[in-house]
Write a protein that holds these residues in place. Structure first.
Motif, PDB file in Angstrom:
ATOM      1  N   HIS A  61       0.624  -1.235   0.102  1.00 50.24           N
ATOM      2  CA  HIS A  61       0.059   0.020  -0.227  1.00 50.24           C
ATOM      3  C   HIS A  61       1.112   1.316  -0.363  1.00 50.24           C
ATOM      4  CE1 HIS A  61      -3.567   2.888   0.341  1.00 50.24           C
ATOM      5  NE2 HIS A  61      -2.675   3.406   1.369  1.00 50.24           N
ATOM      6  N   HIS A  63       1.133   5.547  -1.963  1.00 49.82           N
ATOM      7  CA  HIS A  63       0.654   6.517  -3.535  1.00 49.82           C
ATOM      8  C   HIS A  63       1.375   7.375  -3.663  1.00 49.82           C
ATOM      9  CE1 HIS A  63      -4.051   6.614  -0.193  1.00 49.82           C
ATOM     10  NE2 HIS A  63      -3.135   5.718  -0.227  1.00 49.82           N
ATOM     11  N   HIS A 203      -9.369   1.545   2.572  1.00 45.77           N
ATOM     12  CA  HIS A 203      -8.660   1.527   4.215  1.00 45.77           C
ATOM     13  C   HIS A 203     -10.029   1.335   4.504  1.00 45.77           C
ATOM     14  CE1 HIS A 203      -6.575   4.283   1.099  1.00 45.77           C
ATOM     15  NE2 HIS A 203      -5.663   4.072   1.957  1.00 45.77           N
ATOM     16  N   HIS A 258      -4.643  -0.613   6.660  1.00 44.24           N
ATOM     17  CA  HIS A 258      -4.854  -0.254   8.443  1.00 44.24           C
ATOM     18  C   HIS A 258      -5.178  -1.420   9.758  1.00 44.24           C
ATOM     19  CE1 HIS A 258      -2.472   3.496   7.033  1.00 44.24           C
ATOM     20  NE2 HIS A 258      -3.955   3.939   6.127  1.00 44.24           N
ATOM     21  N   ASP A 311       1.777   3.225   3.050  1.00 42.33           N
ATOM     22  CA  ASP A 311       1.051   4.439   3.057  1.00 42.33           C
ATOM     23  C   ASP A 311       2.088   5.526   2.329  1.00 42.33           C
ATOM     24  OD1 ASP A 311      -1.603   5.700   2.914  1.00 42.33           O
ATOM     25  OD2 ASP A 311      -1.731   6.057   5.110  1.00 42.33           O
TER      26      ASP A 311
HETATM   27 ZN   LIG Z   1      -3.569   4.843   1.944  1.00 47.87          ZN
END
Ligand SMILES: [Zn+2]
Length: 392
Positions: A61, A63, A203, A258, A311
């Motif tokens: 995960h 971005h 998420h 998460h 993240d």
């Molecule tokens: Zn994220």
């Protein structure tokens, strides 16, 4: 042919091999794993290292397109503050966004990452991914609380998904979270996801605000949406688990990202309902946004299949999967490196559907080789001094 050896090699699909040797060909494909069983021999062209050799890491995960926000957000009071800071930082130049993505991809490579699940709201990262040797799965993200623009948002996401078709990377649609999508938009997403068996990412359980917003429109998220004049199109009094159960196909591999506030009952519900759920942990981001970590021993107890992500650089100061492992092992000292390294490699590869190439040291795979130095061989764990070096 190249031979790499270290004090131990971690094949992941089996127990660590003392003084094991990984033999790879010129295309970096593993042709043999040798267990000398105490009968060490000198091979021509063998490189021996102090430390342990593990497969390349899988970051489930990330971005990348938020990389330009590195170090620019204040540590805030939870998800509502984080989201509003992101909103206020929009408008950076295209040049900065692009150079930050390039830099982030080289950092991933340096950190020994071989495959990445990357959330995309724009096409900003596509050309850089195409030029990279890493494997990327693009999760084309959808969110929107208003009923009115639901169809337009869905059409735009499909257009973005189409833009990924000529790329080497794989792609699929990804709903952002249970609290950020109107029932109308969910309708479009759900129909589409049920038509395929592609990988889903969402998420989940990132903040307590998510629960209070969905259940009774209280808490900071509810207040921040209200302050922005957003009247959401989500039915009142529903839990995050009820949302995913209602709208996501149970048979598709699904990455729950998460899980910071996920409760035992929810984990049981998810494992029972979904055929292939993965619980992706992003410790540095959780500590930055909410100041706490998921109940990892509980997740393990329930038999959850755990993977690891970083993240974005907006909420994490590192894109290193190994840094996440070090935090996990430090905070939960009863956990073993054997467990955690599997989450960072094989489980992530399975979550992204690339376990035939990555995730373990097995003949026929090309998983990449990482060396971890300064390893504590009495505890069989890395130390704070441990570093990762990519060998192949
Ligand atoms: Zn994220």
């Amino acid at each position: 042919m190249h031979r790499y050896s270290a004090n131990y090699i971690y094949p992941i699909n089996g127990v660590p091999i003392r003084n094991g040797i990984v033999v790879i060909d010129n295309s970096r494909k593993i042709v043999e794993i040798v267990d000398p069983k105490g009968n060490e021999k000198e091979y021509e062209s063998m490189e021996f290292y102090n430390g342990v050799i593990v497969p390349g890491f899988v970051n489930a995960h990330c971005h990348l397109e938020l990389s330009h926000l590195k170090g620019r957000l204040e540590k805030s009071d939870g998800i509502a503050g984080f989201v509003s800071q992101i909103r206020n930082l929009r408008g950076d130049s295209e040049g900065l966004i692009r150079s930050s993505i390039t830099q982030a991809i080289s950092t991933l490579e340096l950190n020994g990452t071989v495959a990445v699940g990357d959330i995309c709201n724009t096409a900003d990262s596509f050309s850089f991914k195409q030029a990279s040797n890493l494997h990327f799965h693009n999760f084309i993200e959808l969110f929107g609380l208003l009923e009115d623009d639901a169809e337009a948002r869905f059409v735009n996401a499909k257009l973005l998904l189409n833009e990924t078709l000529p790329l080497q990377s794989t792609s699929s649609l990804a709903p952002h979270s249970p609290y950020s999508i109107s029932d109308r938009l969910w309708g479009f997403i759900s129909d589409e996801l049920h038509k395929s068996d592609s990988i889903v990412s969402i998420h989940y359980g990132e903040s307590l605000q998510e629960y209070s917003f969905l259940m009774n429109r209280t808490g900071l998220l509810a207040e921040s949406f209200k302050a922005l004049g957003i009247s959401d199109g989500i039915a009142l009094g529903i839990t995050p688990f009820e949302v995913v159960k209602k709208y996501l196909p149970h048979a598709s591999p699904t990455l729950f990202i998460h899980n910071t506030f996920v409760k035992r009952d929810e984990v049981r519900g998810i494992i029972k309902h979904f055929d292939k759920p993965y619980f992706v942990l992003c410790p540095t981001s959780n500590l930055f946004i909410e100041g706490c970590l998921p109940d990892i021993p509980m997740l393990m107890n329930e038999g959850a299949c755990i993977a690891v992500g970083t993240d974005s650089l907006a909420s994490s100061n590192t894109l290193s999967v190994f840094d996440q492992i070090l935090i996990i092992l430090e905070k939960f000292s009863a956990l073993t490196f054997d467990d955690a390294i599997k989450w960072a490699t094989l489980n992530g590869a399975e979550a992204l559907g690339v376990e035939s190439i990555y995730g373990s040291l097995e003949k026929g795979k090309s998983p990449g080789l990482n060396l971890i130095t300064n390893f504590d061989f009495s505890l069989m764990k890395p130390t704070k001094m441990s570093r990762v070096r990519r060998l192949a």
